[in-house]
Design an enzyme around this catalytic site. Structure first.
Site, PDB file in Angstrom:
ATOM      1  N   LYS A  17      37.849  25.775  -9.968  1.00 29.25           N
ATOM      2  CA  LYS A  17      36.957  24.632 -10.184  1.00 29.25           C
ATOM      3  C   LYS A  17      35.629  25.071 -10.784  1.00 29.25           C
ATOM      4  CE  LYS A  17      33.902  23.538  -6.553  1.00 29.25           C
ATOM      5  NZ  LYS A  17      32.997  22.799  -7.270  1.00 29.25           N
ATOM      6  N   LYS A  57      32.713  38.367  -4.319  1.00 33.15           N
ATOM      7  CA  LYS A  57      31.862  37.171  -4.310  1.00 33.15           C
ATOM      8  C   LYS A  57      30.372  37.509  -4.349  1.00 33.15           C
ATOM      9  CE  LYS A  57      34.952  33.786  -2.274  1.00 33.15           C
ATOM     10  NZ  LYS A  57      35.154  32.759  -1.248  1.00 33.15           N
ATOM     11  N   LYS A  70      42.392  33.227 -12.801  1.00 31.18           N
ATOM     12  CA  LYS A  70      42.877  32.257 -11.818  1.00 31.18           C
ATOM     13  C   LYS A  70      42.324  30.864 -12.127  1.00 31.18           C
ATOM     14  CE  LYS A  70      43.169  31.780  -6.779  1.00 31.18           C
ATOM     15  NZ  LYS A  70      42.647  32.287  -5.495  1.00 31.18           N
TER      16      LYS A  70
END
Length: 333
Positions: free
Chosen positions: A201, A114, A198
């Site tokens: 959103k 991240k 994956k």
């Protein structure tokens, strides 16, 4: 066997099919097992580890709550609350931060992913959020935590933290060491546009995912345009090798039907994708359309959603405040 189950979902908005099949569908099944006591948290403290628009965050907290209820989580059977309304989460996270070790956090692969290349610019919250996750779980004496692949490492850390706290303060089993719950008959849900990515959103293309707020026409269009390959559907599981899009769509169908991938392969063996996509669309519409309608209806009543969160937070606070009081006494406060 009695299970006390804790799980949380980040209020990032626009929850999709991957969130439903990977977590929320399982939450409903766990709740409906009479031997379980379930606590479901909208983890808004976790959400702010990256910059959020305050108005959007408030909206997303309500939307996540509405999604829980629309999918079948019953606030009279389970506790539904948002993390920031229970002060014990922040207090316990600090105490457990002083028990945790930097070496443990340095091994967390999700932070590396991240934070990206420039981790010096990442927030301390993003780095230490697995400790807050441990606090979330340990405050409620949870015996079991539903986890996917991306959270297994964090649950291992939670277990290590619990054991170290118990050892440091010579209190055997004070913090319960939780067990992971790995979902059976579940395929990881990938993007409809790329079978090796994956479903997310954050993907700029809305065609890459089925949102839980999509209507019938949107679902039909997305499955119609979903990426496939030129071959017919396989006759055996081994024939899915290097066919990620076929594997993803068959996996989605299998998860919706709660059946093994092999059963789905037998059902559609040798058939073409157009026939399979028709059946997949029907299964998705059957499952998602009622959820979508209910989410939209619930979002029209903000007072009701806020009352669910307030009631749930009061129930959660009664449990968590007792545990944090005992933790403070053990530490010497």
């Amino acid at each position: 066997m009695f299970k006390k189950i804790f799980s949380g979902v980040q209020p990032t908005g626009n929850l999709h099919l991957g969130n439903y099949l990977g977590a929320i569908k399982n939450f409903v099944e766990l709740q409906n097992d009479k031997g379980n006591e379930c606590i479901f948290c909208v983890v808004d403290l976790h959400a702010i580890t990256v910059k959020q628009d305050p108005k959007e965050l408030k909206k997303n907290i309500r939307e996540t709550t509405a999604t829980f209820i629309a999918c079948g989580i019953d606030p009279t059977q389970s506790i539904i609350f948002n993390q920031s309304m229970v002060p014990a989460h922040s207090e316990a996270a600090w105490i457990l931060s002083c028990v945790s070790r930097i070496g443990w956090l340095n091994r967390m692969t999700q932070f590396k992913e991240k934070a990206g290349k420039d981790k010096e610019k990442a927030s301390i919250g993003l780095y230490s959020y697995p400790v807050l996750m441990a606090a979330d779980i340990l405050l409620y004496d949870a015996t079991h935590v539903p986890v996917g692949d991306d959270q297994k490492q964090h649950l291992e850390l939670c277990r290590d933290i619990a054991q170290k706290f118990n050892n440091d303060f010579n209190v055997k089993d004070f913090l319960k060491v939780p067990e992971p719950m790995i979902q059976k008959k579940f395929s990881r849900i990938m993007s409809l546009k790329d079978g090796i990515k994956k479903m997310s959103k954050s993907d700029p293309s809305d065609l890459s995912r089925v949102n839980l707020t999509d209507n019938k026409e949107e679902i039909l269009n997305k499955i119609k345009k979903a990426k496939t390959d030129p071959l017919p559907l396989p006759e055996e599981l081994k024939n899915l090798t290097e066919r990620p899009e076929a594997e993803n769509l068959l996996g989605i169908y299998s998860s919706l039907k709660s059946q093994d991938l092999e059963n789905s392969i037998n059902e559609f063996s040798g058939k073409n994708f157009s026939e399979f996509k028709k059946r997949l669309s029907e299964a998705l519409i059957d499952k998602i359309e009622p959820i979508s309608k209910e989410i939209k209806k619930l979002l029209g009543d903000e007072k009701y959603l806020d009352s669910i969160l307030l009631d749930g937070s009061n129930k959660a606070d009664k449990i968590a405040s007792k545990k944090i009081k005992e933790m403070k006494e053990l530490v010497g406060f």
